[in-house]
Each structure stands twice: as C-alpha cells, then as structure tokens.
Design a protein around this motif. Structure first.
Motif, mmCIF file in Angstrom:
data_model
loop_
_atom_site.group_PDB
_atom_site.id
_atom_site.type_symbol
_atom_site.label_atom_id
_atom_site.label_comp_id
_atom_site.label_asym_id
_atom_site.label_seq_id
_atom_site.Cartn_x
_atom_site.Cartn_y
_atom_site.Cartn_z
ATOM 1 N N PRO A 89 0.836 -1.204 0.000
ATOM 2 C CA PRO A 89 0.000 0.000 0.000
ATOM 3 C C PRO A 89 0.874 1.259 0.000
ATOM 4 O O PRO A 89 1.921 1.297 0.660
ATOM 5 C CB PRO A 89 -0.792 -0.106 1.309
ATOM 6 N N ILE A 90 0.452 2.271 -0.743
ATOM 7 C CA ILE A 90 1.183 3.547 -0.824
ATOM 8 C C ILE A 90 0.260 4.662 -0.321
ATOM 9 O O ILE A 90 -0.863 4.805 -0.796
ATOM 10 C CB ILE A 90 1.633 3.827 -2.267
ATOM 11 N N TYR A 91 0.717 5.446 0.658
ATOM 12 C CA TYR A 91 -0.121 6.509 1.228
ATOM 13 C C TYR A 91 0.775 7.557 1.873
ATOM 14 O O TYR A 91 1.953 7.312 2.167
ATOM 15 C CB TYR A 91 -1.081 5.922 2.274
ATOM 16 N N ARG A 92 0.177 8.769 2.114
ATOM 17 C CA ARG A 92 0.950 9.868 2.702
ATOM 18 C C ARG A 92 0.418 10.288 4.067
ATOM 19 O O ARG A 92 1.091 10.999 4.807
ATOM 20 C CB ARG A 92 0.938 11.070 1.757
ATOM 21 N N ASN A 93 -0.810 9.914 4.391
ATOM 22 C CA ASN A 93 -1.380 10.316 5.676
ATOM 23 C C ASN A 93 -2.333 9.242 6.184
ATOM 24 O O ASN A 93 -2.577 8.230 5.494
ATOM 25 C CB ASN A 93 -2.112 11.657 5.543
ATOM 26 N N ASP A 94 -2.855 9.412 7.369
ATOM 27 C CA ASP A 94 -3.705 8.401 7.988
ATOM 28 C C ASP A 94 -4.979 8.140 7.188
ATOM 29 O O ASP A 94 -5.455 7.004 7.104
ATOM 30 C CB ASP A 94 -4.069 8.816 9.415
ATOM 31 N N ALA A 126 -5.912 4.464 5.688
ATOM 32 C CA ALA A 126 -7.121 3.705 5.972
ATOM 33 C C ALA A 126 -7.829 3.296 4.673
ATOM 34 O O ALA A 126 -8.291 2.151 4.521
ATOM 35 C CB ALA A 126 -8.054 4.527 6.848
ATOM 36 N N ARG A 127 -7.887 4.235 3.734
ATOM 37 C CA ARG A 127 -8.580 3.963 2.471
ATOM 38 C C ARG A 127 -7.857 2.892 1.644
ATOM 39 O O ARG A 127 -8.467 1.951 1.129
ATOM 40 C CB ARG A 127 -8.694 5.253 1.681
ATOM 41 N N VAL A 128 -6.545 3.044 1.529
ATOM 42 C CA VAL A 128 -5.765 2.108 0.703
ATOM 43 C C VAL A 128 -5.752 0.720 1.337
ATOM 44 O O VAL A 128 -5.901 -0.293 0.639
ATOM 45 C CB VAL A 128 -4.330 2.636 0.487
ATOM 46 N N LEU A 129 -5.576 0.641 2.651
ATOM 47 C CA LEU A 129 -5.555 -0.665 3.313
ATOM 48 C C LEU A 129 -6.895 -1.374 3.198
ATOM 49 O O LEU A 129 -6.956 -2.607 3.080
ATOM 50 C CB LEU A 129 -5.159 -0.526 4.779
ATOM 51 N N ALA A 130 -7.989 -0.610 3.224
ATOM 52 C CA ALA A 130 -9.313 -1.223 3.070
ATOM 53 C C ALA A 130 -9.443 -1.869 1.691
ATOM 54 O O ALA A 130 -9.952 -2.999 1.557
ATOM 55 C CB ALA A 130 -10.403 -0.175 3.272
ATOM 56 N N VAL A 131 -8.956 -1.168 0.655
ATOM 57 C CA VAL A 131 -9.010 -1.727 -0.696
ATOM 58 C C VAL A 131 -8.048 -2.904 -0.827
ATOM 59 O O VAL A 131 -8.364 -3.935 -1.453
ATOM 60 C CB VAL A 131 -8.689 -0.638 -1.751
ATOM 61 N N ALA A 132 -6.873 -2.781 -0.223
ATOM 62 C CA ALA A 132 -5.893 -3.873 -0.266
ATOM 63 C C ALA A 132 -6.469 -5.143 0.369
ATOM 64 O O ALA A 132 -6.311 -6.252 -0.161
ATOM 65 C CB ALA A 132 -4.614 -3.458 0.448
ATOM 66 N N ASP A 133 -7.145 -4.964 1.507
ATOM 67 C CA ASP A 133 -7.751 -6.110 2.175
ATOM 68 C C ASP A 133 -8.838 -6.740 1.308
ATOM 69 O O ASP A 133 -8.953 -7.972 1.224
ATOM 70 C CB ASP A 133 -8.318 -5.661 3.525
ATOM 71 N N LYS A 134 -9.616 -5.887 0.652
ATOM 72 C CA LYS A 134 -10.662 -6.389 -0.244
ATOM 73 C C LYS A 134 -10.046 -7.158 -1.419
ATOM 74 O O LYS A 134 -10.545 -8.224 -1.829
ATOM 75 C CB LYS A 134 -11.493 -5.213 -0.761
ATOM 76 N N ARG A 170 -0.970 -17.202 -3.143
ATOM 77 C CA ARG A 170 -0.641 -17.000 -1.730
ATOM 78 C C ARG A 170 -0.248 -15.533 -1.578
ATOM 79 O O ARG A 170 0.782 -15.098 -2.108
ATOM 80 C CB ARG A 170 0.485 -17.959 -1.325
ATOM 81 N N VAL A 171 -1.076 -14.789 -0.878
ATOM 82 C CA VAL A 171 -1.019 -13.324 -0.901
ATOM 83 C C VAL A 171 -0.664 -12.774 0.477
ATOM 84 O O VAL A 171 -1.116 -13.293 1.499
ATOM 85 C CB VAL A 171 -2.380 -12.734 -1.340
ATOM 86 N N GLU A 172 0.129 -11.696 0.491
ATOM 87 C CA GLU A 172 0.471 -11.013 1.739
ATOM 88 C C GLU A 172 0.364 -9.505 1.519
ATOM 89 O O GLU A 172 0.714 -8.996 0.450
ATOM 90 C CB GLU A 172 1.880 -11.388 2.182
ATOM 91 N N ILE A 173 -0.135 -8.797 2.538
ATOM 92 C CA ILE A 173 -0.179 -7.331 2.509
ATOM 93 C C ILE A 173 0.924 -6.807 3.416
ATOM 94 O O ILE A 173 1.017 -7.214 4.580
ATOM 95 C CB ILE A 173 -1.540 -6.790 2.998
ATOM 96 N N ASP A 174 1.779 -5.940 2.893
ATOM 97 C CA ASP A 174 2.834 -5.336 3.720
ATOM 98 C C ASP A 174 2.320 -4.004 4.266
ATOM 99 O O ASP A 174 2.467 -2.954 3.648
ATOM 100 C CB ASP A 174 4.107 -5.126 2.892
ATOM 101 N N ALA A 175 1.717 -4.061 5.445
ATOM 102 C CA ALA A 175 1.118 -2.864 6.044
ATOM 103 C C ALA A 175 2.003 -2.263 7.131
ATOM 104 O O ALA A 175 1.527 -1.512 7.989
ATOM 105 C CB ALA A 175 -0.251 -3.225 6.624
#
Length: 489
Positions: A294-299, A303-311, A328-333
């Motif tokens: 996920p790529i983001y600059r602020n909280d 939250a928005r990007v991680l929600a889509v990543a999880d979906k 086999r998938v992993e999210i680097d949060a």
C-alpha cells in the motif's frame, strides 16, 4: 537497515553472492554445531512446497510413506562391503547411551538402505508380497569436511524411496520412472532444466548396480547433481537374506531400488534463478506469490488504501479457491517504512509478483503489477485482478524455465574440442562439455585430477549430440560413448 546494503554481485564472487542471498533472504543460517544449518521459515516454506508437490507425485505412482529409525546398528552397514566402504568416512557413530557404553555402536543414518531392507526381509515371503513401494521423509547425517548452506551440510532433510521387486526388469523400470518424476518436478515446479543420464562406475552410489542422475547447470556454469535414482540389483537382498518364493516355486533374492532428493534443491533453485538483487523464486514454490504494497501519505489515505488492499486480498483468496494451490497473498502494512524499502525487502526474498496500490490507482480502478523476474511493470484493472495475477504467475513460471534452458545451451559445448581447450574452459568460465570417453576409468580419473571436472553422466539419448563423438576427450582413443563433462558442486 541491513537489507539496504547491496549484495556482492555474481560476477565479483559467485560463492560470496550465494551465501549472502541465503542469509539475507532469511532462507537459512549457520547453526551452533559446525557444518549444520538452521532452515528459517522463508527457506522451509520453499521446502514445504517442494515436499507437498513431490509427495503427491510419489503417491500418484503408487508409493506410500513410512518411517524408519534414525539409529542403525553398525553391523548393518558392514554387511554390504561396497556400501560401508562408500559411507564409512561420513558416518557419525553413537557409542554411549543412558550414561553407559553401548554393546554395539549405532550409526546415525547417512542413508537407510540397510535398515529398510532388513525389515523388508521380515515382511516378504512370497512374490504376492511384492512389489513394496515405500518412501520416507527424514533427516540424515553425513560428516562432511567442507560444508555450504543447503548444498552440503552435516545434517540435511530429504526423501528416500526404497522399493522391492520380483525381477530385474521391474526394478529397472522403477529406477527410470522415478528419475522421470524428478525431472518432471525440477522442470515443472523448480523451472530448473536438467540433463538425465547414467553415472559411470566410479560415480555411482555405493552398493548400486546402476545409478542415474538429474544434472542441472548453475549460473557459474558448474553442474549440480540435483537428484539420483539407483537400481540396487540384489546386493542388499543378499546382504540381509531378503528372499521370496517366486511364482514358479523357486527361492529368489528380491531386486531393490532407492532414489532421493534433498534440501540441496533449494541451493539449486537459488543458483539457477537468482540475480544481484537477491532471490528469484518460481511461483509454484514461492511461499508468498504476490505481495501487496500500500502507498499513502497520511492516515486518511492509509485507511482507504488498506481497506481496498484487504478487499483485493479477499478477492484473490476467492480466486485461489477456484484455482487450488494458487495465489498465496500477503499485505505489507508495516508503518514507518517507505514503499521503496518494502520493494527491496520483497525483491530480496524472491516474491514473484508485487502489487503497488495508492490513492490515485484506486481512483482509476487499477493497480501496478511488477514481475520479479523481469522487473516489467503494468497497470491493470482491479475488476480483473484474479485473471491478471494468475496469468502473470503462469508466465513467470514458464519464462524462468525458458531462460534457464537457454542459458544452459548457450554455455554448452557440443563441437569437437581438444583436451587443452577443455582444460582452459574448465579453469575459466566453465561449461557443459559433451565429448567422447573411451570407457577407461583411469582416463576419467586423470581428467578429474588435472581439471577438477568429472563425467556428470552418460546422457540419455534425447540429450546426446547430433554427431556422436568418435574419440576420447583425454586420450584420443576410439570413444565408447558420449559423456557430459563439467565441474560440479
């Protein structure tokens, strides 16, 4: 961070590069006992994938798993003369147990032929009890003086198949069949092309009638013996009085085979595919096939990007249920780590596919997919993400095999070569050299002494040169057969 230091390149020092990849990709580490290794989760995850694939292939060919003791009576090894001579220098011996001297020393298994065939002798009375088709997953100990992580350690993990048959022809068919299983696995799962063929008398397994091997070329143009299959004849049956009543009523000795591959294959995978940025793992064996960064600059963006990543992860998990064994998938949060550092982290560890996902991507209904093998980037629609990821993983798997095979053929010599040219090649960049051999073991030994190159195998017909060599590489006498010569691990 330690990850940020660049690896030694393959061109600078291939051996140092290999060790750094193993350690920094967290595949294995040195154990407190000299010559032993700890296989870390990243490395063991690859081994688990190897184990699962091979185990299924063994069962498809009628084999079942069993387990035999780690400790073998010393007298068992001494019953088969060639076997004990071959393994005596490598054995670890237990002389005390429970605070007392043992009546008979026990060998920590270097291989299990002796104890297994002693048990088969108890279980078989008639031809109706044959064949026995058993495999075991185990560890073995061989007291090596010069060790290297995965390639040669005092203790390693492997499987060893042991079968018993009523006739020589059945045993020979089994020997060749299992060699074919290994080749199918190495090319289909490891994306590592191999040459199959018969070992010479001096290179065969101690106690075998004939040994066959899978030989792979590493990126330094050395060979790696990646797996072996042995027709043991009746040698062990005679040593352990393993007889049966044949269909005609006569008493016969059983015919045996054994075959095995080990965690050495992980070393082969590394040296076949990896680059100066770290491990490159074929998708079918990768513990994690795709990492979402996920790529983001602020909280708020986070939250928005991680929600889509999880979906997306759940979507890919659903795809996996439709295509068993894939995705086999992993999210680097992880917080406090820039995307570039995360890219390098996963690149070093060989994850085949990376998904980059930021707010702008989400607005466009897309993400960026990056292939580990080629660094190729592509923007793809999130609506078809399952198909896009699946197709790329299939392509990566196929392309890695093609690349490795092309590299091998580019560094193979099939034209006539003089012995002086051969020596220069072996001392320089190395190669797989297909050349004649007179069949004399003394000639073979001289070449090994002078060049450190050995006959890896007498290649199967499909791998032989279009024009059969007519003279021996070393002595110039008429050639008895074509041999594959190379330096090896």
């Amino acid at each position: 961070m330690a990850d940020e230091k660049k690896l030694t390149t393959r061109a600078q020092d291939f051996s140092a590069w290999y060790n750094e990849v193993v350690l920094r990709a967290e595949l294995a580490d040195y154990a407190p006992v000299r010559g032993c290794m700890v296989i870390r989760p990243n490395g063991y995850g690859i081994w688990e994938r190897m184990q699962g694939a091979l185990d299924a292939m063994f069962k498809e060919t009628g084999h079942r798993n069993a387990y035999f003791p780690l400790l073998i009576p010393q007298s068992f090894l001494q019953k088969e003369a060639d076997h004990v001579e071959g393994f005596a220098p490598e054995t670890a011996v237990v002389t005390r147990g429970g605070g007392k001297e043992l009546d008979e020393p026990l060998i920590i298994r270097p291989t299990s032929e002796t104890i297994i065939y002693s048990m088969y002798a108890k279980w078989v009375q008639s031809y109706r009890d044959l064949p026995i088709l058993i495999n075991q997953w185990a560890n073995v100990v061989r007291w090596e003086m010069r060790t290297r992580l995965f390639l040669r350690t005092l203790e390693f993990l492997w499987q060893e198949g042991h079968t018993a048959h009523a006739t020589h022809d059945e045993a020979q068919e089994e020997t060749r069949k299992m060699l074919g299983v290994y080749r199918d696995f190495m090319e289909g799962w490891m994306a590592m092309p191999v040459i199959t063929g018969r070992k010479t008398e001096s290179e065969k397994f101690a106690g075998a009638l004939r040994t066959y091997s899978c030989e792979a070329m590493m990126q330094d143009n050395k060979a790696l013996q990646a797996g072996t299959s042995h027709n043991l004849g009746q040698n062990f049956s005679k040593a352990f009085d393993f007889k049966f009543q044949s269909e005609s009523g006569s008493t016969e000795y059983a015919w045996n085979t054994s075959w095995g591959v080990s965690t050495r294959m992980i070393g082969g995978l590394i040296m076949t595919h990896s680059d100066d940025n770290g491990l490159r793992c074929p998708p079918r064996l990768a513990p994690t096939e795709i990492v979402i960064v996920p790529i983001y600059r602020n909280d708020e963006e986070r939250a928005r990007v991680l929600a889509v990543a999880d979906k997306l992860k759940r979507s890919l998990d659903d795809w996996e249920r439709r295509v068993p064994g894939r995705l086999r998938v992993e999210i680097d949060a992880r917080d406090g780590m820039k995307p570039g550092a995360k890219y390098y982290h996963w690149e070093l560890r060989g994850v085949p596919l990376r998904m980059e996902l930021g707010p702008r991507d989400i607005e466009k209904g897309q993400c960026v997919l990056v292939r580990r093998d080629t660094s190729e980037k592509a923007s793809v629609s999130l609506l078809a993400i399952g198909e896009e990821v699946h197709d790329r993983l299939v392509a990566i798997q196929a392309d890695m095999l093609i690349t490795a095979r092309e590299r091998r053929e580019k560094n193979s010599v099939r034209t006539k070569i003089s012995y002086d040219e051969f020596r220069q090649r072996m001392e320089g960049e190395g190669a797989f050299v297909y050349a004649g051999w007179c069949g004399d073991a003394a000639c073979e030994a001289t070449v090994k002494e002078e060049t450190k190159a050995t006959i890896r195998c007498i290649p199967d017909e499909e791998f032989r040169s279009a024009e059969t060599p007519t003279s021996c590489l070393h002595c110039g006498r008429p050639s008895a057969e074509e041999a594959l010569w190379a330096r090896a691990y």
